[in-house]
Design a protein around this motif. Structure first.
Motif, PDB file in Angstrom:
ATOM      1  N   VAL A 227      54.961  54.978  55.926  1.00 16.10           N
ATOM      2  CA  VAL A 227      53.677  54.970  55.228  1.00 16.10           C
ATOM      3  C   VAL A 227      53.516  56.273  54.459  1.00 16.10           C
ATOM      4  N   VAL A 228      53.271  56.169  53.157  1.00 17.32           N
ATOM      5  CA  VAL A 228      53.169  57.377  52.331  1.00 17.32           C
ATOM      6  C   VAL A 228      51.741  57.670  51.882  1.00 17.32           C
ATOM      7  N   ALA A 229      50.841  56.702  51.990  1.00 14.17           N
ATOM      8  CA  ALA A 229      49.469  56.940  51.547  1.00 14.17           C
ATOM      9  C   ALA A 229      48.531  55.875  52.098  1.00 14.17           C
ATOM     10  N   VAL A 230      47.260  56.253  52.200  1.00 18.86           N
ATOM     11  CA  VAL A 230      46.177  55.311  52.503  1.00 18.86           C
ATOM     12  C   VAL A 230      45.242  55.319  51.301  1.00 18.86           C
ATOM     13  N   VAL A 231      44.984  54.158  50.732  1.00 20.35           N
ATOM     14  CA  VAL A 231      44.126  54.045  49.553  1.00 20.35           C
ATOM     15  C   VAL A 231      42.874  53.260  49.917  1.00 20.35           C
ATOM     16  N   ASP A 232      41.707  53.827  49.604  1.00 21.45           N
ATOM     17  CA  ASP A 232      40.432  53.158  49.825  1.00 21.45           C
ATOM     18  C   ASP A 232      40.034  52.445  48.531  1.00 21.45           C
ATOM     19  N   LEU A 233      40.078  51.117  48.558  1.00 24.27           N
ATOM     20  CA  LEU A 233      39.759  50.335  47.370  1.00 24.27           C
ATOM     21  C   LEU A 233      38.270  50.318  47.070  1.00 24.27           C
ATOM     22  N   GLY A 234      37.452  50.740  48.027  1.00 22.58           N
ATOM     23  CA  GLY A 234      36.004  50.708  47.838  1.00 22.58           C
ATOM     24  C   GLY A 234      35.533  51.596  46.703  1.00 22.58           C
ATOM     25  N   GLY A 235      36.207  52.717  46.486  1.00 18.86           N
ATOM     26  CA  GLY A 235      35.798  53.616  45.421  1.00 18.86           C
ATOM     27  C   GLY A 235      36.056  53.041  44.043  1.00 18.86           C
ATOM     28  N   GLN A 236      37.191  52.365  43.892  1.00 21.90           N
ATOM     29  CA  GLN A 236      37.552  51.778  42.604  1.00 21.90           C
ATOM     30  C   GLN A 236      36.820  50.469  42.352  1.00 21.90           C
ATOM     31  N   PHE A 237      36.524  49.739  43.430  1.00 23.28           N
ATOM     32  CA  PHE A 237      35.884  48.425  43.309  1.00 23.28           C
ATOM     33  C   PHE A 237      34.630  48.400  44.190  1.00 23.28           C
ATOM     34  N   PRO A 238      33.530  48.979  43.734  1.00 23.93           N
ATOM     35  CA  PRO A 238      32.320  49.070  44.551  1.00 23.93           C
ATOM     36  C   PRO A 238      31.571  47.743  44.688  1.00 23.93           C
ATOM     37  N   GLY A 239      31.921  46.763  43.892  1.00 29.72           N
ATOM     38  CA  GLY A 239      31.225  45.483  43.941  1.00 29.72           C
ATOM     39  C   GLY A 239      31.920  44.498  44.861  1.00 29.72           C
ATOM     40  N   GLY A 240      32.098  43.276  44.369  1.00 26.42           N
ATOM     41  CA  GLY A 240      32.734  42.233  45.161  1.00 26.42           C
ATOM     42  C   GLY A 240      34.238  42.396  45.227  1.00 26.42           C
ATOM     43  N   LEU A 241      34.872  41.466  45.921  1.00 29.21           N
ATOM     44  CA  LEU A 241      36.318  41.504  46.121  1.00 29.21           C
ATOM     45  C   LEU A 241      37.057  41.450  44.787  1.00 29.21           C
ATOM     46  N   PRO A 242      37.911  42.433  44.487  1.00 32.41           N
ATOM     47  CA  PRO A 242      38.715  42.368  43.262  1.00 32.41           C
ATOM     48  C   PRO A 242      39.829  41.346  43.412  1.00 32.41           C
ATOM     49  N   SER A 243      40.247  40.757  42.311  1.00 33.08           N
ATOM     50  CA  SER A 243      41.348  39.806  42.339  1.00 33.08           C
ATOM     51  C   SER A 243      42.628  40.513  42.760  1.00 33.08           C
ATOM     52  N   ILE A 244      43.615  39.733  43.194  1.00 33.77           N
ATOM     53  CA  ILE A 244      44.909  40.310  43.549  1.00 33.77           C
ATOM     54  C   ILE A 244      45.508  41.029  42.348  1.00 33.77           C
ATOM     55  N   GLU A 245      45.329  40.445  41.155  1.00 32.63           N
ATOM     56  CA  GLU A 245      45.851  41.078  39.941  1.00 32.63           C
ATOM     57  C   GLU A 245      45.194  42.433  39.712  1.00 32.63           C
TER      58      GLU A 245
END
Length: 349
Positions: A227-245
């Motif tokens: 494991v090289v990193a942990v990324v919090d998607l909440g900061g980039q996508f504060p709204g609903g679930l982002p698509s896989i793309e």
């Protein structure tokens, strides 16, 4: 990516889509293996399995004493013996293995299945009881915020054959942190107060067993990926679930940057012939509040699975016992695409 444009296996890591499909299959195999050895939710002995498979099933010892007899919703339990015969209550702020969400008294149910002198249930029957009784109880306990693909799983403690023979019919449903192979890992604090994302800490290496990811190990030991990193998607996508793309678009750039920082220079990943990959979050995980994913590096083998890596990728490594051979340098003036990642092989599982 079109077939003609796919990087050659001996020169570049496989494409994102190819890697993702392969790793999903690896993950599915790991989950099935975990179920086979863990169907009594953490109290199945090593080498146990599914009744229907004819495996040698190990059951718990008699879980007796005050701790088991009085454990109820909100209590945290721990033990060290393989059969949990030394089970004890502890403060949930301390390290523990099981957080009770409900106690189920089978003697209150009609019928002869649970009556005096009844036969000790099979592993398959306890698995059914866990799914029927414990899963709804866990959802209620967490107010519906349970991530089925997160770090915690739903477990069940049975009283053991000796306890059953003595007339004990109470089961304990609970939450636990189980590894890929089904071994229980320590928990600190209540589950409701924690991020349920199944994200390992940076620098953790996940062991390997016949090409399939296993439990965390020291990076000096054979492992499937690091494991090289942990990324919090909440900061980039504060709204609903982002698509896989959308997740992939953000994580490709972010994980590439973070792995270069982790390894110290941009060509390290390519020279070590490793592949960068990441996890994705689905609707159930997002709804439960999970936002963190891992960026990891490993080496896929033909047909799926992983090569065995020894040593941290920050230094010298061996791949299947041999040092990696860096590919030829990129010709001057020619640009090759950044290696495209795939998905970390740990679903809710």
């Amino acid at each position: 990516m079109a077939e003609d444009n796919k990087p050659k296996p001996d020169r570049r890591p496989p494409s994102a889509r190819l890697t993702r499909r392969a790793l999903v299959l690896v993950a599915a195999g790991a989950v099935l293996a975990a179920i086979a050895t863990f169907v009594v939710a953490g109290f199945q002995g090593a080498g146990g399995g599914d009744d229907s498979a004819g495996a040698n099933i190990s059951t718990t010892g008699a879980v007796a004493g005050e701790a088991f007899g009085t454990a109820t919703t909100g209590d945290c339990l721990t033990w060290s013996a393989l059969d949990a015969s030394d089970l004890a209550k502890v403060d949930c702020a301390e390290t523990h293995l099981f957080e009770v969400v409900a106690d189920i008294d089978l003697s209150l149910y009609p019928g002869t299945e649970w009556g005096p002198g009844s036969r000790f249930p099979s592993v398959t029957r306890f698995t059914e009881l866990r799914d029927e009784q414990c899963a709804p109880a866990a959802m209620d306990y967490l107010d519906g915020r349970f991530d089925p693909h997160g770090k915690f799983s739903i477990g069940l403690i049975n009283p053991g054959e000796a306890g059953w023979a003595a007339g004990e019919r109470t089961l304990r449903c609970g939450l636990q942190f189980s590894s890929t192979t089904g071994n229980l890992l320590p928990i600190k604090g209540r589950v409701a107060d924690q991020d349920q994302s199944r994200a390992w800490d940076v620098g953790v290496c996940i062991g390997i067993n016949n090409g399939v990811p296993a439990d965390p190990v020291e990076c000096s030991k054979p492992h499937a990926f690091e494991v090289v990193a942990v990324v919090d998607l909440g900061g980039q996508f504060p709204g609903g679930l982002p698509s896989i793309e959308d997740q992939d678009g953000y994580l490709e750039e972010t994980c590439t940057r973070l792995v270069n920082e982790y390894l110290g220079e941009p060509e390290a990943l390519r020279n070590k012939t490793l592949t960068l990959f990441w996890d994705n979050l689905d609707y159930d995980s997002w709804l439960a509040g999970s936002r963190k994913v891992n960026c990891s590096i490993g080496k896929q083998v033909e047909g799926g699975g992983f090569s065995s890596i020894t040593g941290s990728a920050k230094g010298d490594i061996l791949i299947d016992g041999q040092p990696p051979v860096p590919p030829p340098p990129v010709p001057e003036g020619r640009s090759l695409p950044t290696p495209l990642p795939g998905a970390v092989p740990l679903p809710g599982s």
